[in-house]
Design a protein around this motif. Structure first.
Motif, PDB file in Angstrom:
ATOM      1  N   LEU A 114       0.909  -0.760   0.437  1.00 21.85           N
ATOM      2  CA  LEU A 114       0.034  -0.166  -0.172  1.00 21.85           C
ATOM      3  C   LEU A 114       0.974   1.228   0.178  1.00 21.85           C
ATOM      4  O   LEU A 114       0.454   2.246  -0.615  1.00 21.85           O
ATOM      5  N   ILE A 115       1.856   0.807   0.572  1.00 21.90           N
ATOM      6  CA  ILE A 115       2.738   2.058   1.247  1.00 21.90           C
ATOM      7  C   ILE A 115       3.598   2.515  -0.745  1.00 21.90           C
ATOM      8  O   ILE A 115       4.238   3.887  -0.713  1.00 21.90           O
ATOM      9  N   TRP A 116       4.099   1.628  -0.350  1.00 23.41           N
ATOM     10  CA  TRP A 116       5.535   2.071  -1.014  1.00 23.41           C
ATOM     11  C   TRP A 116       4.903   1.027  -3.018  1.00 23.41           C
ATOM     12  O   TRP A 116       5.762   1.197  -3.963  1.00 23.41           O
ATOM     13  N   GLY A 117       3.730   0.492  -2.956  1.00 27.67           N
ATOM     14  CA  GLY A 117       3.831   0.246  -4.119  1.00 27.67           C
ATOM     15  C   GLY A 117       4.072  -1.205  -5.015  1.00 27.67           C
ATOM     16  O   GLY A 117       4.648  -1.814  -4.082  1.00 27.67           O
ATOM     17  N   PRO A 118       3.232  -1.512  -5.470  1.00 27.39           N
ATOM     18  CA  PRO A 118       3.763  -3.245  -6.130  1.00 27.39           C
ATOM     19  C   PRO A 118       4.766  -3.573  -6.963  1.00 27.39           C
ATOM     20  O   PRO A 118       5.250  -4.781  -7.094  1.00 27.39           O
ATOM     21  N   ASP A 119       5.694  -2.359  -7.133  1.00 25.57           N
ATOM     22  CA  ASP A 119       6.761  -3.039  -8.261  1.00 25.57           C
ATOM     23  C   ASP A 119       7.546  -3.357  -7.669  1.00 25.57           C
ATOM     24  O   ASP A 119       8.201  -2.375  -6.343  1.00 25.57           O
ATOM     25  N   ASP A 120       8.742  -4.393  -7.533  1.00 33.03           N
ATOM     26  CA  ASP A 120      10.002  -4.738  -7.066  1.00 33.03           C
ATOM     27  C   ASP A 120      11.096  -3.004  -7.096  1.00 33.03           C
ATOM     28  O   ASP A 120      10.840  -1.956  -8.126  1.00 33.03           O
ATOM     29  N   LEU A 121      12.028  -2.801  -6.169  1.00 29.95           N
ATOM     30  CA  LEU A 121      12.141  -1.366  -5.929  1.00 29.95           C
ATOM     31  C   LEU A 121      14.113  -2.013  -6.292  1.00 29.95           C
ATOM     32  O   LEU A 121      14.162  -2.866  -5.273  1.00 29.95           O
ATOM     33  N   LEU A 122      14.749  -1.305  -6.929  1.00 28.73           N
ATOM     34  CA  LEU A 122      16.181  -1.555  -6.698  1.00 28.73           C
ATOM     35  C   LEU A 122      16.869  -0.239  -6.339  1.00 28.73           C
ATOM     36  O   LEU A 122      16.438   1.149  -7.212  1.00 28.73           O
ATOM     37  N   GLY A 123      17.234  -0.509  -5.234  1.00 27.23           N
ATOM     38  CA  GLY A 123      17.441   0.289  -4.760  1.00 27.23           C
ATOM     39  C   GLY A 123      19.452   0.927  -4.983  1.00 27.23           C
ATOM     40  O   GLY A 123      19.658   0.255  -6.359  1.00 27.23           O
TER      41      GLY A 123
ATOM     42  N   GLY B 252      12.027  -8.618 -21.103  1.00 21.98           N
ATOM     43  CA  GLY B 252      11.138  -7.859 -21.839  1.00 21.98           C
ATOM     44  C   GLY B 252      10.503  -7.543 -21.163  1.00 21.98           C
ATOM     45  O   GLY B 252      10.171  -5.552 -21.454  1.00 21.98           O
ATOM     46  N   GLU B 253       9.993  -7.887 -19.935  1.00 22.34           N
ATOM     47  CA  GLU B 253       8.721  -7.520 -20.046  1.00 22.34           C
ATOM     48  C   GLU B 253       8.896  -6.622 -18.677  1.00 22.34           C
ATOM     49  O   GLU B 253      10.123  -6.312 -17.919  1.00 22.34           O
ATOM     50  N   PRO B 254       7.732  -5.342 -19.104  1.00 21.00           N
ATOM     51  CA  PRO B 254       8.318  -4.288 -18.426  1.00 21.00           C
ATOM     52  C   PRO B 254       8.290  -4.441 -17.239  1.00 21.00           C
ATOM     53  O   PRO B 254       8.832  -3.962 -16.284  1.00 21.00           O
ATOM     54  N   GLU B 255       7.449  -5.328 -16.581  1.00 15.85           N
ATOM     55  CA  GLU B 255       7.519  -5.809 -15.071  1.00 15.85           C
ATOM     56  C   GLU B 255       8.614  -6.543 -14.493  1.00 15.85           C
ATOM     57  O   GLU B 255       8.660  -6.169 -13.309  1.00 15.85           O
ATOM     58  N   TYR B 256       9.738  -6.840 -14.840  1.00 16.66           N
ATOM     59  CA  TYR B 256      11.080  -7.284 -14.870  1.00 16.66           C
ATOM     60  C   TYR B 256      12.116  -6.714 -15.162  1.00 16.66           C
ATOM     61  O   TYR B 256      13.127  -6.547 -14.230  1.00 16.66           O
ATOM     62  N   LEU B 257      12.331  -5.527 -16.427  1.00 16.16           N
ATOM     63  CA  LEU B 257      12.834  -4.833 -17.212  1.00 16.16           C
ATOM     64  C   LEU B 257      12.698  -3.192 -16.166  1.00 16.16           C
ATOM     65  O   LEU B 257      14.007  -2.728 -15.723  1.00 16.16           O
ATOM     66  N   ASP B 258      11.625  -3.042 -15.646  1.00 11.64           N
ATOM     67  CA  ASP B 258      11.406  -1.512 -15.430  1.00 11.64           C
ATOM     68  C   ASP B 258      12.772  -1.606 -13.796  1.00 11.64           C
ATOM     69  O   ASP B 258      13.114  -0.587 -14.041  1.00 11.64           O
ATOM     70  N   PRO B 259      12.084  -2.707 -13.569  1.00  9.92           N
ATOM     71  CA  PRO B 259      13.109  -2.380 -12.214  1.00  9.92           C
ATOM     72  C   PRO B 259      14.097  -2.447 -11.822  1.00  9.92           C
ATOM     73  O   PRO B 259      15.717  -1.927 -11.066  1.00  9.92           O
TER      74      PRO B 259
END
Lengths: 628, 395
Positions: A114-123, B252-259
């Protein structure tokens, strides 16, 4: 040669983070006796907060400052949790704190999304440690070298803290003998809070330091928590040096395991944990726990078989349940059958925990073995459904007989951890032995035969089996065997001195519990028409624990209510909301605070008080207390 | 009391009203487990529902999608399927992400004789070895993606190959089919190493170090999500991907590429979804509608969600009924427009011919993108009908 050296260093680098988190867990457990399931959640929060801070702040100072501040922020959250939640439940039955921290973990998993969103984050990469160092043609990331150095530094700092400060002396004293420290007049409240803060700080720091090498995401907590449990148990609970050695051992096993046994890496660390626990039950550096001064039996209202009124009420309730197919639709019956099956599962664990005093963390193994037993018999041997239902649970019985023989040699947390190790070994086999078990894709097409296929029929079948299993378990509880088992639970020394063969009694109880869990699993296979490794996974074991604790571990019928409430709520929430974990977590935490004896425990003590108010009953209960 | 609890619990779950002028589709996905994929996916199907209803619904009836979370567990997915069929009275089931859940729902559909349109699960088993007449699948399967990548991989001079794949069914079958197809085309290839990190728990340092030690000329990667991020970071730092060709499923799927941002490795041969460079009228329309509604760019999940409901609506419209047999008859061989161009649900194995974009990874403005992209039609990368017939059990 250079390659093996670099592989060794890589293992050491992974060990550093694991050590930080594990030492925190170990310290917390040593002093407060809390099995802090939320430790992984604090680790994850450390990473998320550090991500936010390091993205905002610039420069090297910003990065390293961000890491430290993140750990401090999360430690402050930890203090809040300790004061608001845990302080209220230190006196609740053992493991209740596990339930509370499990509830917290559930909440945090949804909250971070909820706070940081669903995407994986890369620091960011760590300033000053972005590149790699060449070592005879092999590259070692400089950040790894930093982590390798950090491990021993933290170990040294903790050693100084515990050996050279007054606080450390108190903490060590509390680890050794909590009651004595209390007797000496030390304010335990703040000692506990400070220890919890230090532990959480270490977990959050471990998480924050991961951002240059890992993605930040909402499943980090579960990824680390099991491994950390393993490390702490191998090292010996409460031992920081033990945590360090075990973290190195586990990380090196991972690093070299992939070279030697690339496909069974999952099993490896659990095998090692099982071997360590069998050979050195208190871990490499652990000490045997001092026996608890509080006799558990004294807090319990004496168990008695149902009175005739209660019997009639149960019968009426059962009749009502049996009428359900005449008033409700197929989906409700489907859910009813599932709940009934989980009543079996929870009752079998409850039998082991409440009557036997043996809290298993891996009870799903026997549920799953029963399910796979059915699958093998139906798919490979082509046996009819009745035969599968009767024989399938035997696989659960067999597993319980083998693993139980080792497990009952231990007690308390070590028992729990050995059962967890066995469950993980069984799970890994099901998951990775694709040729036989179908691996992750499971075994499909196990639908019930025509006579049981319609939802009402299957519901009645499940309800019937559940009634039978629960009745038998109750019968055993109040049989001479049940008394012997309870004697072992309350005082192993006394019961052995009057000639009870305690280990054999406990082993038998383990087999009974494993078999009944297997019966639940067998029915479950037919309900779902399939089996998956999930059926023996950690989350199912945790579910069973939650049901038992929710119902009330020190009661006889607790598991039934716990299973009904938890499972119904779970199914309903998953169907109604995507934030089911958040809502369920809040619910569990509330229950823990409001009903620290479990739902049935609270009802029972209320009834007991009322009964005690009546003069005749008062005399009786005085007699009972006198007898104790 | 046991039963009173049961009764109360169950009563709360009982079905309620059903209207005559709506058609319901029951949708299941791992929303709470995989939000990175399923959030865009949900936006995709919501857009489709909106478009369909704005255009008058299905044969005059309003389309309603009832969506359920399966928490990533096959058993929960079946409970949800049961609820959708028994108490929501949906015309068909759709969705799912994980292969094992897709298979569980497919088996449920087969048992209960319900139409199921699998959206995302990639396992070949769902249309072949465990295929059944009630199940259709939208996304290009493992085999199809492997075949697309093999076509490019075979052109590489590399002879020594290593593989890295998550150690579960998806990873194992992806490696197996890639190896088989590439070795058929290039018998001179040697497989020098394979790494099987546990899914979601990769210890990336040792893994890339071990791969480097085998000194391959090219690497096949099947990891995705957080594992991929870790793998790329460690590999970049240690220089393992330098001077080596890498072929990678899904990257290449944005789900995996964007991070991956500026960490994106350059020159990997990948399958994916370059939404920024597709210039077809169909895709332009989709992109515009999506961006207008959400003020965000679509991910591959958005395409899958959108196309799942669009396909389902097309099937329902053609069948003119919610009867399962009529739905199957309508779906077999049905051609449907999609943002990637027209696709067909094959009669022979119920696999759609939706394809994938194959290209190379690159960095632009500190972000990972796909370049040199080509759309590969699914229909060109499937085995012959005779072979398919052998793979699939008879109905």
């Amino acid at each position: 040669m250079a390659f093996y050296f670099v592989q060794f260093l890589t293992g050491l680098a992974s060990a550093a983070s694991l050590f930080l988190v594990a030492s925190g867990l170990s310290i917390i457990f040593g002093v407060t006796r809390i099995v802090n399931f939320a430790h992984g959640a604090f680790y994850m929060l450390g990473a998320y907060v550090a991500f936010t801070l390091t993205e905002r702040l610039s420069g090297a100072l910003g990065f390293w400052g961000g890491i430290v501040v993140a750990a401090l922020v999360v430690a402050a959250i930890g203090v809040l949790v300790e004061i608001v939640l845990l302080r209220r439940i230190y006196h609740a039955p053992e493991l209740f704190q596990l339930l509370a921290t499990f509830g917290l973990t559930l909440m945090v998993e949804d909250l971070v999304v909820l706070i940081w969103g669903p995407d994986d984050l890369l620091g960011r990469r760590a300033p000053g440690f972005k590149g790699a160092v060449d070592f005879f043609g092999q590259n070692i990331p400089s950040y790894d070298l930093f982590l390798i150095a950090l491990g021993p530094i933290v170990l040294g700092a903790l050693w100084l803290l515990f050996q050279r400060t007054r606080w450390g002396i108190l903490v060590r004293a509390a680890t050794q003998d909590r009651d004595m420290v209390a007797a000496l007049g030390v304010n335990q409240k703040w000692l506990f809070t400070s220890v919890f803060a230090v532990g959480v700080f270490l977990a959050a720091l471990g998480g924050a330091l991961q951002i240059p090498r890992d993605a930040v995401h909402h499943a980090m907590d579960l990824r680390i928590i099991v491994e950390v449990f393993v490390v702490v148990v191998i090292g010996g609970l409460g031992s920081i040096l033990g945590a360090f050695v075990a973290a190195v051992l586990v990380s090196e096993l991972n690093a070299f395991g992939i070279l030697i046994f690339p496909t069974i890496s999952l099993i490896l660390i659990f095998l090692v944990m099982a071997v360590v626990l069998v050979v050195r039950p208190w871990g490499l550096f652990g000490r045997k726990e001092a026996p608890a001064r509080r006799t558990p039996g004294l807090t319990v209202i004496p168990w008695r078989p149902l009175s005739s009124v209660e019997r009639l009420a149960s019968l009426a309730a059962l009749t009502f349940a049996a009428m359900l197919p005449f008033v409700s639709g197929n989906y409700a019956l489907n859910v009813g059958a599932e709940i009934a099956i989980f009543v079996i599962f929870a009752a079998s664990l409850h039998f082991l925990m409440a009557v036997g005093g043996l809290a298993s963390f891996g009870h799903a193994a026997y549920f799953g073995l029963g399910a796979y037993g059915v699958a093998f018999l139906a798919k490979m041997a082509g046996l009819p459904m009745i035969a599968c239902l009767l024989l399938g649970p035997l696989l659960g019985a067999l597993g319980a007989a083998v693993f139980g023989a080792f497990a009952v040699q231990l007690s308390g947390v070590y028992f729990a951890m050995l059962t967890l190790a066995f469950a993980q070994i069984v799970w890994s086999v099901a998951f990775q032995w694709v040729g036989v078990t179908g691996g992750d894709n499971g075994i499909l097409g196990l639908w019930p035969e025509t006579w049981a296929a319609s939802p009402p029929h299957f519901y009645w079948l499940a309800l019937g089996v559940t009634t039978l299993v629960v009745s038998v378990l109750r019968l055993i509880t109040f049989s001479p065997f049940g008394y012997a088992l309870r004697a072992m639970r309350d005082s192993p020394l006394r019961s052995e001195s009057i000639g009870i063969n305690g280990k054999r009694i406990q082993w038998t109880a383990f087999i009974i519990a494993g078999t009944t869990a297997g019966i639940g699993g067998a029915l479950f296979a037919y309900l779902k028409g399939s089996v998956f490794p999930d059926n023996m996974g950690i989350s199912l074991s945790v579910d069973a624990l939650v049901m038992v604790l929710l119902g009330g571990v020190e009661t006889v019928p607790g598991a039934i209510f716990g299973a009904i409430v938890y499972k119904a709520l779970n199914i309903w929430l998953v169907s109604k909301t995507d934030l089911s974990k958040l809502v369920l977590g809040i619910f569990i935490v509330l229950i823990v605070v409001v009903f620290p004896k479990g739902i049935v425990g609270v009802v029972e003590s209320f009834m007991h008080r009322r009964r005690a108010a009546a003069p005749k009953a008062a005399a009786l209960s005085a007699k009972i207390e006198g007898a104790q | 009391m046991l039963a009173a609890g049961l009764g109360l619990a169950v009563a709360g779950l009982m079905s309620t009203a059903r209207a005559e002028d709506v058609i319901k589709i029951g949708e299941i996905n791992s929303y709470s487990l995989l939000p990175a994929f399923t959030e865009p996916y949900r936006k995709g199907w919501q857009l489709a529902v909106e478009e369909i209803n704005a255009a008058g619904g299905i044969n005059g009836k309003k389309l309603v999608v009832v969506s359920k979370d399966d928490s990533g567990k096959p058993a929960d997915a079946q409970t949800a399927a049961n609820e959708l069929v028994s108490s929501e009275n949906v015309a068909m089931l759709a969705g799912t992400f994980l292969s094992n859940i897709g298979l569980a729902v497919s088996d449920f559909a087969n048992q209960k004789k319900v139409f199921f349109l699998a959206a995302e699960p990639l396992t070949d088993a769902i249309t072949w070895s465990k295929g059944n007449r009630y199940t259709f699948r939208l996304r290009p399967s493992n085999y199809m993606q492997a075949a697309m990548l093999v076509e490019e991989a075979a052109k590489l001079p590399a002879k020594r190959w290593a593989t890295i794949a998550p150690n579960y069914e998806y990873g194992q079958s992806a490696v197996a089919v890639f190896k088989k197809l590439l070795s058929e085309k290039r018998p001179d290839i040697q497989w020098v190493d394979e790494q099987w990190p546990p899914q979601g728990k990769i210890d990336a340092g040792p893994v890339v170090q071990a791969v480097a030690a085998a000194n391959p000329e090219a690497i096949l990667n099947v990891t995705f999500g957080a594992d991929l991020v870790k793998l790329v970071r460690e590999g970049n730092t240690r220089g393992v991907f330098k001077d080596r060709k890498v072929v990678s499923f899904l990257t290449g799927e944005p789900e995996y590429l964007d991070p991956l941002k500026d960490e994106t490795p350059e020159g990997w041969i990948v399958t994916g979804y370059p939404w920024y460079s597709i210039k077809t009228p169909e895709h332009d329309a989709f992109l515009k509608a999506y961006q207008t509604k959400y003020n965000d760019y679509p991910r591959l999940g958005s395409i899958v969600g959108y196309q799942t409901i669009k396909s389902a609506a097309a099937i329902l419209a053609k069948a003119g009924s919610t009867d399962t047999e009529k739905l199957i008859a309508a779906a077999e061989g049905l051609a449907v427009p999609s943002p990637f161009g027209e696709i067909t649900f094959r009669k022979i194995d119920h696999q759609s011919t939706l394809g994938a974009y194959v290209g190379k990874t690159a960095i632009k403005d500190g972000k990972g993108i796909m370049v040199d992209t080509v759309y590969r039609k699914g229909s060109d990368y499937l085995p012959s009908d005779a072979e398919v017939a052998k793979l699939r059990p008879k109905d």
